[in-house]
Design a protein around this motif. Sequence first.
Motif, PDB file in Angstrom:
ATOM      1  N   HIS A   5       0.842  -1.093  -0.020  1.00  0.00           N
ATOM      2  CA  HIS A   5      -0.126  -0.076  -0.074  1.00  0.00           C
ATOM      3  C   HIS A   5       1.023   1.199  -0.153  1.00  0.00           C
ATOM      4  CE1 HIS A   5      -3.789  -2.016   0.526  1.00  0.00           C
ATOM      5  NE2 HIS A   5      -3.149  -2.920   1.240  1.00  0.00           N
ATOM      6  N   GLU A   7       1.010   5.179  -0.077  1.00  0.00           N
ATOM      7  CA  GLU A   7       0.027   6.522   0.272  1.00  0.00           C
ATOM      8  C   GLU A   7       0.950   7.722   0.324  1.00  0.00           C
ATOM      9  OE1 GLU A   7      -3.183   7.938   3.608  1.00  0.00           O
ATOM     10  OE2 GLU A   7      -2.282   5.842   3.742  1.00  0.00           O
ATOM     11  N   VAL A  89      -4.316   4.891  -2.071  1.00  0.00           N
ATOM     12  CA  VAL A  89      -5.424   5.161  -1.089  1.00  0.00           C
ATOM     13  C   VAL A  89      -5.783   6.515  -1.474  1.00  0.00           C
ATOM     14  CG1 VAL A  89      -6.013   5.729   1.359  1.00  0.00           C
ATOM     15  CG2 VAL A  89      -4.561   3.575   0.585  1.00  0.00           C
TER      16      VAL A  89
END
Length: 201
Positions: A5, A7, A89
């Motif tokens: 992930h 971000e 995100v």
Amino acid sequence: MNAKHVEGPPVTEHDLTQVIAARLNARLKHEKNALGHLANFAGVDPELLSAIVGGRRAPSIDVLWQIANALDVPFGSLIATPRRGGASVIRKSDANVLSSSDGAFKSRALMAFGDKPRVEIYELTVAAGHIESSQAHAPGTSENILVVRGTLEIVAGREPAYLLNAGDAIHFDADVPHSYRALGDDDALAHLLMSYDDIRD
């Protein structure tokens, strides 16, 4: 295997204005008198377009749609968060929201923009009683709309008006003029999935 992930920091409204300006400049830099040609083809005031391309003014959603259609590029290519790694995100607090000129219609990008965009997802907010008219999108473009809250009336081309309540969905060809209207006393909230048939990357 867990996806990585990635971000970044929140995008402010000022940042979004600069992102749009940078992406438009990248599209226009190879063509002589590109700004004048684009203003004429998109039907946008040259001074307004110059201010948008220069990062001095944020475009309304309707004006940016005119520009995207004139450039024959996906709308999301001008505003969406770029894809970074396996996941991106998109925070609710990020200012990736564009509004109509009167502020009664708002669209928030819910996707990251990749190399081959053929589907885009947006959250739409339509103020109670407001009707938002949209010009025809590129040939082959279609829209799927799911109403999350409120009541929404959809008109596409010469089809009769379709009335949708919370939980109702509709799929329609969006390469014709179409409109969204929030009926009743409350704002309408909907999720829009836009599919492109053949449009430049």
